[in-house]
Motif scaffolding. Structure first.
Motif, PDB file in Angstrom:
ATOM      1  N   LEU A 125      42.331  33.155  37.395  1.00 19.52           N
ATOM      2  CA  LEU A 125      42.698  34.199  38.359  1.00 19.52           C
ATOM      3  C   LEU A 125      43.079  33.638  39.726  1.00 19.52           C
ATOM      4  CD1 LEU A 125      40.061  36.996  37.590  1.00 19.52           C
ATOM      5  CD2 LEU A 125      42.235  36.535  36.462  1.00 19.52           C
ATOM      6  N   SER A 126      42.336  32.646  40.184  1.00 20.36           N
ATOM      7  CA  SER A 126      42.598  32.087  41.520  1.00 20.36           C
ATOM      8  C   SER A 126      43.643  30.972  41.468  1.00 20.36           C
ATOM      9  CB  SER A 126      41.296  31.527  42.098  1.00 20.36           C
ATOM     10  OG  SER A 126      40.741  30.573  41.210  1.00 20.36           O
ATOM     11  N   GLN A 153      51.470  32.853  39.342  1.00 18.64           N
ATOM     12  CA  GLN A 153      52.412  33.377  38.347  1.00 18.64           C
ATOM     13  C   GLN A 153      52.943  32.286  37.428  1.00 18.64           C
ATOM     14  OE1 GLN A 153      55.144  36.373  39.664  1.00 18.64           O
ATOM     15  NE2 GLN A 153      54.006  36.760  41.538  1.00 18.64           N
ATOM     16  N   GLU A 154      52.104  31.322  37.104  1.00 19.67           N
ATOM     17  CA  GLU A 154      52.498  30.261  36.175  1.00 19.67           C
ATOM     18  C   GLU A 154      52.203  30.654  34.731  1.00 19.67           C
ATOM     19  OE1 GLU A 154      51.457  26.903  39.541  1.00 19.67           O
ATOM     20  OE2 GLU A 154      50.293  26.921  37.697  1.00 19.67           O
ATOM     21  N   ILE A 155      51.358  31.668  34.562  1.00 17.87           N
ATOM     22  CA  ILE A 155      51.080  32.163  33.209  1.00 17.87           C
ATOM     23  C   ILE A 155      51.150  33.694  33.217  1.00 17.87           C
ATOM     24  CG2 ILE A 155      49.573  30.238  32.513  1.00 17.87           C
ATOM     25  CD1 ILE A 155      47.193  32.104  33.132  1.00 17.87           C
ATOM     26  N   THR A 156      51.352  34.247  32.038  1.00 14.25           N
ATOM     27  CA  THR A 156      51.376  35.702  31.928  1.00 14.25           C
ATOM     28  C   THR A 156      49.945  36.219  31.786  1.00 14.25           C
ATOM     29  OG1 THR A 156      51.443  35.571  29.531  1.00 14.25           O
ATOM     30  CG2 THR A 156      53.575  35.614  30.675  1.00 14.25           C
ATOM     31  N   LEU A 193      37.938  38.981  44.689  1.00 16.86           N
ATOM     32  CA  LEU A 193      38.529  38.463  43.452  1.00 16.86           C
ATOM     33  C   LEU A 193      37.434  38.188  42.438  1.00 16.86           C
ATOM     34  CD1 LEU A 193      40.874  37.465  41.772  1.00 16.86           C
ATOM     35  CD2 LEU A 193      40.721  35.260  42.940  1.00 16.86           C
ATOM     36  N   ARG A 194      37.394  39.016  41.418  1.00 15.90           N
ATOM     37  CA  ARG A 194      36.422  38.806  40.346  1.00 15.90           C
ATOM     38  C   ARG A 194      37.032  39.158  38.988  1.00 15.90           C
ATOM     39  NH1 ARG A 194      31.939  35.642  40.026  1.00 15.90           N
ATOM     40  NH2 ARG A 194      30.923  36.161  38.073  1.00 15.90           N
ATOM     41  N   SER A 195      37.643  40.350  38.918  1.00 19.08           N
ATOM     42  CA  SER A 195      38.138  40.838  37.624  1.00 19.08           C
ATOM     43  C   SER A 195      39.631  40.533  37.466  1.00 19.08           C
ATOM     44  CB  SER A 195      37.929  42.349  37.542  1.00 19.08           C
ATOM     45  OG  SER A 195      38.729  42.981  38.518  1.00 19.08           O
ATOM     46  N   LEU A 196      40.111  40.686  36.261  1.00 17.24           N
ATOM     47  CA  LEU A 196      41.539  40.531  35.994  1.00 17.24           C
ATOM     48  C   LEU A 196      42.328  41.562  36.810  1.00 17.24           C
ATOM     49  CD1 LEU A 196      43.853  39.267  34.415  1.00 17.24           C
ATOM     50  CD2 LEU A 196      43.292  40.757  32.491  1.00 17.24           C
ATOM     51  N   HIS A 197      41.769  42.750  36.905  1.00  9.25           N
ATOM     52  CA  HIS A 197      42.364  43.801  37.722  1.00  9.25           C
ATOM     53  C   HIS A 197      42.517  43.314  39.170  1.00  9.25           C
ATOM     54  CE1 HIS A 197      42.217  47.615  40.021  1.00  9.25           C
ATOM     55  NE2 HIS A 197      43.020  48.012  39.059  1.00  9.25           N
ATOM     56  N   ASP A 198      41.462  42.748  39.732  1.00 11.64           N
ATOM     57  CA  ASP A 198      41.540  42.174  41.087  1.00 11.64           C
ATOM     58  C   ASP A 198      42.623  41.101  41.148  1.00 11.64           C
ATOM     59  OD1 ASP A 198      39.189  43.574  41.735  1.00 11.64           O
ATOM     60  OD2 ASP A 198      37.894  41.822  41.445  1.00 11.64           O
ATOM     61  N   GLY A 199      42.654  40.270  40.117  1.00 12.50           N
ATOM     62  CA  GLY A 199      43.562  39.120  40.100  1.00 12.50           C
ATOM     63  C   GLY A 199      45.017  39.551  40.128  1.00 12.50           C
ATOM     64  N   LEU A 200      45.338  40.606  39.370  1.00 16.95           N
ATOM     65  CA  LEU A 200      46.729  41.077  39.326  1.00 16.95           C
ATOM     66  C   LEU A 200      47.119  41.738  40.648  1.00 16.95           C
ATOM     67  CD1 LEU A 200      46.721  42.369  35.650  1.00 16.95           C
ATOM     68  CD2 LEU A 200      47.972  40.383  36.555  1.00 16.95           C
ATOM     69  N   ALA A 201      46.158  42.463  41.238  1.00 17.24           N
ATOM     70  CA  ALA A 201      46.433  43.100  42.536  1.00 17.24           C
ATOM     71  C   ALA A 201      46.662  42.028  43.596  1.00 17.24           C
ATOM     72  CB  ALA A 201      45.269  44.007  42.933  1.00 17.24           C
ATOM     73  N   LEU A 202      45.848  40.997  43.569  1.00 20.04           N
ATOM     74  CA  LEU A 202      45.985  39.918  44.555  1.00 20.04           C
ATOM     75  C   LEU A 202      47.291  39.154  44.343  1.00 20.04           C
ATOM     76  CD1 LEU A 202      44.440  38.503  46.916  1.00 20.04           C
ATOM     77  CD2 LEU A 202      43.661  36.835  45.210  1.00 20.04           C
ATOM     78  N   GLN A 203      47.635  38.940  43.087  1.00 23.50           N
ATOM     79  CA  GLN A 203      48.884  38.240  42.758  1.00 23.50           C
ATOM     80  C   GLN A 203      50.088  38.936  43.413  1.00 23.50           C
ATOM     81  OE1 GLN A 203      50.904  39.032  38.999  1.00 23.50           O
ATOM     82  NE2 GLN A 203      50.505  36.902  38.396  1.00 23.50           N
ATOM     83  N   THR A 204      50.148  40.250  43.233  1.00 23.76           N
ATOM     84  CA  THR A 204      51.261  41.020  43.804  1.00 23.76           C
ATOM     85  C   THR A 204      51.235  40.950  45.330  1.00 23.76           C
ATOM     86  OG1 THR A 204      51.076  42.517  41.945  1.00 23.76           O
ATOM     87  CG2 THR A 204      52.325  43.319  43.834  1.00 23.76           C
ATOM     88  N   GLY A 228      37.609  31.274  48.041  1.00 27.27           N
ATOM     89  CA  GLY A 228      38.464  31.171  49.225  1.00 27.27           C
ATOM     90  C   GLY A 228      39.346  29.932  49.195  1.00 27.27           C
ATOM     91  N   MET A 229      38.770  28.790  48.821  1.00 25.30           N
ATOM     92  CA  MET A 229      39.532  27.541  48.865  1.00 25.30           C
ATOM     93  C   MET A 229      40.537  27.435  47.718  1.00 25.30           C
ATOM     94  SD  MET A 229      38.775  25.669  51.643  1.00 25.30           S
ATOM     95  CE  MET A 229      39.419  27.210  52.269  1.00 25.30           C
ATOM     96  N   GLU A 230      40.185  27.971  46.558  1.00 29.12           N
ATOM     97  CA  GLU A 230      41.168  27.946  45.458  1.00 29.12           C
ATOM     98  C   GLU A 230      42.330  28.882  45.771  1.00 29.12           C
ATOM     99  OE1 GLU A 230      39.198  28.533  41.706  1.00 29.12           O
ATOM    100  OE2 GLU A 230      38.218  26.570  41.788  1.00 29.12           O
ATOM    101  N   VAL A 231      42.025  30.037  46.319  1.00 25.34           N
ATOM    102  CA  VAL A 231      43.102  30.971  46.678  1.00 25.34           C
ATOM    103  C   VAL A 231      43.940  30.385  47.814  1.00 25.34           C
ATOM    104  CG1 VAL A 231      43.596  33.249  47.694  1.00 25.34           C
ATOM    105  CG2 VAL A 231      41.970  33.035  45.789  1.00 25.34           C
ATOM    106  N   ALA A 232      43.285  29.736  48.777  1.00 25.85           N
ATOM    107  CA  ALA A 232      44.019  29.105  49.877  1.00 25.85           C
ATOM    108  C   ALA A 232      44.996  28.065  49.315  1.00 25.85           C
ATOM    109  CB  ALA A 232      43.040  28.454  50.859  1.00 25.85           C
ATOM    110  N   ALA A 233      44.515  27.250  48.392  1.00 27.47           N
ATOM    111  CA  ALA A 233      45.366  26.208  47.810  1.00 27.47           C
ATOM    112  C   ALA A 233      46.550  26.833  47.067  1.00 27.47           C
ATOM    113  CB  ALA A 233      44.550  25.324  46.868  1.00 27.47           C
ATOM    114  N   SER A 234      46.279  27.843  46.253  1.00 26.52           N
ATOM    115  CA  SER A 234      47.365  28.484  45.503  1.00 26.52           C
ATOM    116  C   SER A 234      48.379  29.117  46.450  1.00 26.52           C
ATOM    117  CB  SER A 234      46.809  29.555  44.556  1.00 26.52           C
ATOM    118  OG  SER A 234      46.084  28.944  43.513  1.00 26.52           O
TER     119      SER A 234
END
Ligand code: APR
Length: 409
Positions: free
Chosen positions: A48-49, A55-58, A129-140, A157-163
């Motif tokens: 997720l993070s 967006q490297e995977i579906t 960021l915890r669930s897949l639902h959170d992950g898709l919302a954050l992605q957008t 925080g740091m993984e999301v910062a890096a991404s």
């Protein structure tokens, strides 16, 4: 327990999924119910993070197994069902929807809830960021943002910062402690991670917190930090840690401790009741003390361990905890637990971002942290399990043969 007992697993994450599959793998003949509050079948949360956010995977790639596999192995997957109470006297679970589910053996794999900052407004551009639902919302949201702010410079925080940096976004990270990643990795590694993120363009502010949230039109537009600076941001991710979900354990009167539920060496909290993953304060046979580890891989391995115990006889779970984090091109692997150590030994070059650190107590390795050096961790597993005392000079020498050493130990 009858010859064909019903095993009910609460929590359809990596841990719960591993219990169900492990049981069938062991030839278990009874009923298996896997209950999850989320609407999706078990998925790979670490994506997720990282890969999913970038967006490297579906979404489809995040699932652990094809949907029909559960039916094929006769695993009843009850999704979108929240267990609200556990009744120990008649061994039944109560669902939010009103139904009741009886168990012969119960496995609690309920994981954790992300913590929310009490004064943070619940707005459309403020995320956890915890669930897949959170992950898709954050992605957008990240895709459409120019400047991302993370509050909390821990794993999330740091993984999301890096991404976000990899996606070309501006990133502001706000951490209340003097260093990032401190909870899990300690002072020395915190410094290394601070350098790593700053060198890749993250605006990392430590020793500060958010003191004011400036909103308009259902969005937070800016924040004021405790040092008085004001920052405009497009979105905010709160990653300030998690709270293990122990309410069902409390209903059952299980013993709590270490922030979770106390379980014995076999991960058992009471007769026919097991706990795994984030909530399990496990009396670890190698360390001789309770360990509670909040990591996906540990939950999954413990799930497999419980399946073995349930299908046969309860037996001690002996695996050494292990986790990883990927940030940019930097792979962290962490094996063991270093709460109790009196010495560190560094193998390799910390400047070159390729090294390992051994944490020892009375000469016995408690943990190994590896940066871009997974081999060292891999070969240290047996040294930790067997509590082998190794000459520190050998550990410090990057050319020494740890593999051979572990094999002969
Ligand atoms: N403001 C800023 N930072 C804060 C605040 C605050 N008010 N409160 C806490 N923090 C910081 C902590 O100091 C810590 O560095 O947030 C960070 C939280 O880091 P973690 O404890 O690693 O938690 P998180 O990053 O949310 O990860 C949640 O996901 O995979 C995992 O294992 C990981 O259990 C962890 C979970």
């Amino acid at each position: 327990v009858t010859a064909k007992p019903t095993v009910v697993v609460v929590g359809a994450g990596a841990g719960g999924d591993a219990v169900a599959w492990g049981l069938r793998k062991q030839g278990f003949q009874g009923s298996i119910l896997l209950i999850g509050a989320e609407s999706e079948r078990p998925y790979n949360r670490p994506y997720l993070s990282k890969q999913l956010l970038r967006q490297e995977i579906t979404t489809e790639k995040t699932f652990l197994r094809p949907a029909q596999e559960y039916e094929r192995r006769n695993i009843q997957l009850l999704l979108n069902r929240r267990v609200v109470r556990a009744h120990g006297s008649d061994r039944q679970l109560e669902l939010q929807s009103g139904g009741r589910i009886p168990w012969d053996v119960l496995v609690l794999a309920t994981g954790s809830e992300p913590r929310w900052l009490p004064d943070a407004p619940r707005r459309a551009n403020v995320f956890t960021l915890r669930s897949l639902h959170d992950g898709l919302a954050l992605q957008t949201a990240v895709a459409g943002a120019g400047r991302v702010m993370v509050v909390g410079a821990g794993f999330i925080g740091m993984e999301v910062a890096a991404s976000a940096r990899q996606l070309g976004k501006e990133v502001l990270a706000v951490e209340v402690a003097p260093i990032p990643m401190g909870r899990a990795l300690g002072e020395e590694m915190g410094q290394i991670y601070a350098r790593l993120h700053r060198s890749r363009g993250v605006d990392l502010r430590t020793g500060v917190s958010v003191s004011r949230w400036i909103e308009s039109d259902d969005r937070v537009r800016a924040v004021e930090l405790s040092d008085g600076t004001r920052e405009e941001v497009d979105l905010i991710l709160i990653g300030i840690g998690v709270s293990p979900r122990v309410a069902l354990a409390e209903d059952l009167g299980l013993s709590l401790g270490e922030g979770g539920v106390r379980v014995d060496e076999a991960l058992r909290a009471a007769p026919d009741v097991f706990c795994i993953g984030d909530i399990a304060a496990h009396q670890h046979p190698v360390y001789g003390r309770p360990l509670r580890v909040e990591h996906w891989q540990v939950a999954q391995r413990q799930g497999t361990g419980v399946a073995t115990s349930v299908a046969g006889q309860p037996e001690p779970y002996r695996e050494i905890p292990w986790f990883w984090s990927d940030q940019y091109d930097v792979n962290l692997q962490y094996l063991g637990n270093s709460r109790d150590f009196d010495e560190t030994i560094t193998r390799g070059n910390t400047e070159a971002e390729k090294f390992s650190i051994f944490y020892r107590k009375d000469g016995v390795i408690q943990a190994v942290l590896s940066i871009n050096d997974a081999r060292t961790g891999r070969f240290s597993r047996d040294l930790i399990s067997r509590r082998t005392v190794v000459d520190g000079r050998i550990l410090a020498d990057p050319d020494s043969d740890l593999k051979g050493l572990a094999a002969s130990a």
